[in-house]
Design a protein around this motif. Structure first.
Motif, PDB file in Angstrom:
ATOM      1  N   PRO A  60       0.831  -1.201   0.000  1.00 24.98           N
ATOM      2  CA  PRO A  60       0.000   0.000   0.000  1.00 24.98           C
ATOM      3  C   PRO A  60       0.864   1.250   0.000  1.00 24.98           C
ATOM      4  CG  PRO A  60      -0.013  -1.047   2.163  1.00 24.98           C
ATOM      5  CD  PRO A  60       0.681  -1.988   1.234  1.00 24.98           C
ATOM      6  N   CYS A  61       0.392   2.269  -0.691  1.00 27.09           N
ATOM      7  CA  CYS A  61       1.108   3.544  -0.761  1.00 27.09           C
ATOM      8  C   CYS A  61       0.449   4.558   0.162  1.00 27.09           C
ATOM      9  CB  CYS A  61       1.080   4.087  -2.191  1.00 27.09           C
ATOM     10  SG  CYS A  61       2.412   3.518  -3.239  1.00 27.09           S
ATOM     11  N   LEU A  62       1.282   5.291   0.879  1.00 27.64           N
ATOM     12  CA  LEU A  62       0.761   6.412   1.652  1.00 27.64           C
ATOM     13  C   LEU A  62       0.323   7.489   0.677  1.00 27.64           C
ATOM     14  CD1 LEU A  62       0.284   7.673   4.443  1.00 27.64           C
ATOM     15  CD2 LEU A  62       2.599   8.604   4.326  1.00 27.64           C
ATOM     16  N   ASP A  63      -0.928   7.891   0.749  1.00 28.84           N
ATOM     17  CA  ASP A  63      -1.474   8.865  -0.195  1.00 28.84           C
ATOM     18  C   ASP A  63      -1.373  10.286   0.360  1.00 28.84           C
ATOM     19  OD1 ASP A  63      -3.158   9.059  -2.809  1.00 28.84           O
ATOM     20  OD2 ASP A  63      -4.175  10.378  -1.383  1.00 28.84           O
ATOM     21  N   HIS A  64      -1.970  10.505   1.533  1.00 26.64           N
ATOM     22  CA  HIS A  64      -1.893  11.842   2.125  1.00 26.64           C
ATOM     23  C   HIS A  64      -2.222  11.807   3.607  1.00 26.64           C
ATOM     24  CE1 HIS A  64      -6.244  11.667   1.107  1.00 26.64           C
ATOM     25  NE2 HIS A  64      -6.434  12.619   2.016  1.00 26.64           N
ATOM     26  N   VAL A  65      -1.878  12.895   4.276  1.00 29.12           N
ATOM     27  CA  VAL A  65      -2.124  13.081   5.703  1.00 29.12           C
ATOM     28  C   VAL A  65      -3.018  14.305   5.859  1.00 29.12           C
ATOM     29  CG1 VAL A  65      -1.072  13.482   7.955  1.00 29.12           C
ATOM     30  CG2 VAL A  65       0.129  12.077   6.249  1.00 29.12           C
ATOM     31  N   VAL A  66      -4.041  14.208   6.693  1.00 27.85           N
ATOM     32  CA  VAL A  66      -5.065  15.244   6.809  1.00 27.85           C
ATOM     33  C   VAL A  66      -4.861  16.078   8.069  1.00 27.85           C
ATOM     34  CG1 VAL A  66      -7.543  15.717   6.908  1.00 27.85           C
ATOM     35  CG2 VAL A  66      -6.697  13.718   5.635  1.00 27.85           C
ATOM     36  N   ILE A  67      -4.777  17.379   7.884  1.00 27.02           N
ATOM     37  CA  ILE A  67      -4.731  18.318   9.008  1.00 27.02           C
ATOM     38  C   ILE A  67      -5.972  19.204   8.920  1.00 27.02           C
ATOM     39  CG2 ILE A  67      -3.496  20.256  10.062  1.00 27.02           C
ATOM     40  CD1 ILE A  67      -0.898  19.013   9.108  1.00 27.02           C
ATOM     41  N   LEU A  68      -6.781  19.180   9.955  1.00 27.02           N
ATOM     42  CA  LEU A  68      -8.007  19.978  10.009  1.00 27.02           C
ATOM     43  C   LEU A  68      -7.685  21.378  10.522  1.00 27.02           C
ATOM     44  CD1 LEU A  68     -11.144  20.057   9.778  1.00 27.02           C
ATOM     45  CD2 LEU A  68     -11.216  19.310  12.172  1.00 27.02           C
ATOM     46  N   VAL A  69      -8.157  22.390   9.799  1.00 22.65           N
ATOM     47  CA  VAL A  69      -7.952  23.778  10.210  1.00 22.65           C
ATOM     48  C   VAL A  69      -9.276  24.524  10.108  1.00 22.65           C
ATOM     49  CG1 VAL A  69      -5.537  23.784   9.447  1.00 22.65           C
ATOM     50  CG2 VAL A  69      -7.324  24.551   7.874  1.00 22.65           C
ATOM     51  N   SER A  70      -9.328  25.702  10.687  1.00 21.41           N
ATOM     52  CA  SER A  70     -10.513  26.536  10.526  1.00 21.41           C
ATOM     53  C   SER A  70     -10.517  27.125   9.118  1.00 21.41           C
ATOM     54  CB  SER A  70     -10.506  27.669  11.558  1.00 21.41           C
ATOM     55  OG  SER A  70      -9.463  28.589  11.276  1.00 21.41           O
ATOM     56  N   HIS A  71     -11.688  27.537   8.656  1.00 20.18           N
ATOM     57  CA  HIS A  71     -11.765  28.148   7.327  1.00 20.18           C
ATOM     58  C   HIS A  71     -10.989  29.462   7.304  1.00 20.18           C
ATOM     59  CE1 HIS A  71     -13.729  30.135   3.803  1.00 20.18           C
ATOM     60  NE2 HIS A  71     -13.526  28.930   3.313  1.00 20.18           N
ATOM     61  N   GLU A  72     -11.019  30.185   8.397  1.00 15.90           N
ATOM     62  CA  GLU A  72     -10.256  31.434   8.488  1.00 15.90           C
ATOM     63  C   GLU A  72      -8.761  31.175   8.305  1.00 15.90           C
ATOM     64  OE1 GLU A  72      -9.585  35.175  11.609  1.00 15.90           O
ATOM     65  OE2 GLU A  72     -10.519  33.315  12.299  1.00 15.90           O
ATOM     66  N   VAL A 102      -5.504  14.787  11.891  1.00 19.01           N
ATOM     67  CA  VAL A 102      -6.710  14.037  12.262  1.00 19.01           C
ATOM     68  C   VAL A 102      -6.852  12.693  11.550  1.00 19.01           C
ATOM     69  CG1 VAL A 102      -8.022  16.085  12.938  1.00 19.01           C
ATOM     70  CG2 VAL A 102      -8.114  15.285  10.556  1.00 19.01           C
ATOM     71  N   ASP A 103      -6.174  12.510  10.415  1.00 24.63           N
ATOM     72  CA  ASP A 103      -6.412  11.279   9.653  1.00 24.63           C
ATOM     73  C   ASP A 103      -5.334  11.119   8.596  1.00 24.63           C
ATOM     74  OD1 ASP A 103      -7.817   8.940   9.127  1.00 24.63           O
ATOM     75  OD2 ASP A 103      -9.715   9.949   8.717  1.00 24.63           O
ATOM     76  N   TRP A 104      -5.367   9.983   7.921  1.00 21.47           N
ATOM     77  CA  TRP A 104      -4.411   9.730   6.841  1.00 21.47           C
ATOM     78  C   TRP A 104      -4.956   8.647   5.939  1.00 21.47           C
ATOM     79  CZ3 TRP A 104      -1.712   4.891   6.975  1.00 21.47           C
ATOM     80  CH2 TRP A 104      -1.905   4.158   8.162  1.00 21.47           C
ATOM     81  N   ALA A 105      -4.464   8.619   4.712  1.00 24.80           N
ATOM     82  CA  ALA A 105      -5.025   7.724   3.708  1.00 24.80           C
ATOM     83  C   ALA A 105      -3.939   6.915   3.015  1.00 24.80           C
ATOM     84  CB  ALA A 105      -5.799   8.517   2.657  1.00 24.80           C
ATOM     85  N   TYR A 106      -4.289   5.671   2.716  1.00 22.19           N
ATOM     86  CA  TYR A 106      -3.515   4.823   1.821  1.00 22.19           C
ATOM     87  C   TYR A 106      -4.189   4.867   0.445  1.00 22.19           C
ATOM     88  CZ  TYR A 106      -0.205   2.145   4.779  1.00 22.19           C
ATOM     89  OH  TYR A 106       0.843   1.738   5.554  1.00 22.19           O
ATOM     90  N   THR A 107      -3.435   4.465  -0.571  1.00 22.84           N
ATOM     91  CA  THR A 107      -4.005   4.281  -1.895  1.00 22.84           C
ATOM     92  C   THR A 107      -3.402   3.027  -2.517  1.00 22.84           C
ATOM     93  OG1 THR A 107      -4.567   5.392  -3.988  1.00 22.84           O
ATOM     94  CG2 THR A 107      -2.299   5.661  -3.177  1.00 22.84           C
ATOM     95  N   LEU A 108      -3.953   2.635  -3.639  1.00 24.28           N
ATOM     96  CA  LEU A 108      -3.469   1.487  -4.405  1.00 24.28           C
ATOM     97  C   LEU A 108      -3.375   1.889  -5.865  1.00 24.28           C
ATOM     98  CD1 LEU A 108      -5.751  -1.220  -2.783  1.00 24.28           C
ATOM     99  CD2 LEU A 108      -3.261  -1.122  -2.526  1.00 24.28           C
ATOM    100  N   ARG A 109      -2.564   1.178  -6.597  1.00 24.60           N
ATOM    101  CA  ARG A 109      -2.395   1.502  -8.017  1.00 24.60           C
ATOM    102  C   ARG A 109      -3.709   1.299  -8.776  1.00 24.60           C
ATOM    103  NH1 ARG A 109       1.633   2.596 -11.420  1.00 24.60           N
ATOM    104  NH2 ARG A 109       1.547   1.856 -13.575  1.00 24.60           N
ATOM    105  N   HIS A 110      -4.452   0.268  -8.418  1.00 18.39           N
ATOM    106  CA  HIS A 110      -5.727  -0.015  -9.078  1.00 18.39           C
ATOM    107  C   HIS A 110      -6.802  -0.221  -8.015  1.00 18.39           C
ATOM    108  CE1 HIS A 110      -3.506  -0.512 -12.802  1.00 18.39           C
ATOM    109  NE2 HIS A 110      -2.744  -1.418 -12.228  1.00 18.39           N
ATOM    110  N   GLU A 111      -7.963   0.393  -8.199  1.00 20.54           N
ATOM    111  CA  GLU A 111      -9.067   0.226  -7.252  1.00 20.54           C
ATOM    112  C   GLU A 111      -9.459  -1.232  -7.110  1.00 20.54           C
ATOM    113  OE1 GLU A 111     -13.734   1.594  -6.584  1.00 20.54           O
ATOM    114  OE2 GLU A 111     -12.489   2.673  -8.045  1.00 20.54           O
TER     115      GLU A 111
END
Length: 271
Positions: free
Chosen positions: A9-21, A88-97
């Motif tokens: 599995p490939c690390l796709d991205h890491v999520v940081i939650l911020v305010s809209h401001e 707050v979170d992070w995602a894996y991805t794959l080459r093919h769904e």
């Protein structure tokens, strides 16, 4: 995405939650350390984002809820009740769904009381009007409730070209950061002690192997570029303290040991 070791599995991205401001007026300390690329508005109309792209193909997503959305709709969102200014979170991805079916089956076979949902369609529109499509799958417990964000990866499976979503290969300087960060080295996950064993079984199933990243719970991931630089490890530790995600970046020779991303949030950098 690189064709190297498609089974990992490939690390796709890491999520940081911020305010809209914060998202529309990013603090100077962040811009002094990172180049920030435009993101867009998500298909559900609840959130928008900006991206910090790295040369290894992984990115940090700075995501914010719009201020004028219905509070009840926000509270039902996966990240709607989480603390702003944190990872707050992070995602894996794959080459093919299509490869995700095998991952789901291995997790089911682990019988750890956790499974992955069907992949649900998602997307966003870029500022230039480009429509991106993907599917997302999240972990669920035995009662069908979504697991706590960050304890297990969610899956972001592209249905349009990933390069449109993550243009890290474009030669426009978006992956060149003043702090010298070049990618993600590792993620350390702190979880409640009573959850650690079951989570370990799920990580074994996801990776198709037991922990191989040294002592303790550690699993190796790939990155979209195929680069082998960095630890590329997920670490899980159980304890009685607060749960959380520690993100460590891979830097260059002139990188500082840490950078302040947001007030109260600093990221470590390994040279």
């Amino acid at each position: 995405m690189s064709s190297q070791d498609d089974s990992r599995p490939c690390l796709d991205h890491v999520v940081i939650l911020v305010s809209h401001e914060t998202l529309v007026g990013l603090p100077d300390r962040l811009r002094e350390s990172f180049t920030v690329a435009p993101g867009g508005t998500h298909a559900d109309g609840l959130t928008c984002n900006s991206l910090i792209l790295f040369e290894d193909g992984v990115y940090i997503e700075l995501i914010a809820f719009f201020d004028d959305i219905d509070a009840d709709r926000r509270s039902k969102h996966r990240w709607g009740r989480l603390k702003e200014g944190t990872v707050v979170d992070w995602a894996y991805t794959l080459r093919h769904e299509s490869d995700f079916a095998a991952v789901r089956q291995r997790v089911d076979d682990a019988q750890a009381g956790l499974t992955y949902s069907d992949a649900v369609s998602g997307g966003r529109t870029k500022p230039d009007g480009t429509v991106l499509k993907w599917a997302v799958a999240v972990a669920r417990d035995a009662q069908g409730n979504a697991s706590r964000p960050g304890s297990l990866p969610f899956w972001c499976l592209d249905r349009t070209n990933r390069q449109l979503r993550v243009p890290y290969e474009q030669d426009d300087g978006q992956t060149q950061h003043p702090c010298g960060a070049r990618g993600v080295s590792s993620l350390a996950l702190a979880v409640p002690e009573q959850e650690a064993t079951a989570l370990g079984r799920v990580y074994d199933a996801i990776h198709g192997r037991s922990s191989t990243a040294g002592s303790g719970h550690g699993w190796r991931f790939g990155v979209p570029s195929g680069s082998a630089a960095g630890k590329h490890a997920i670490w899980v530790s159980g304890g009685d303290g607060a749960s959380g995600i520690t993100l460590v970046l891979r830097g260059s020779g002139h990188s500082p040991a840490a950078v302040a991303l947001l007030p109260g949030l600093a990221l470590q950098i390994e040279s």
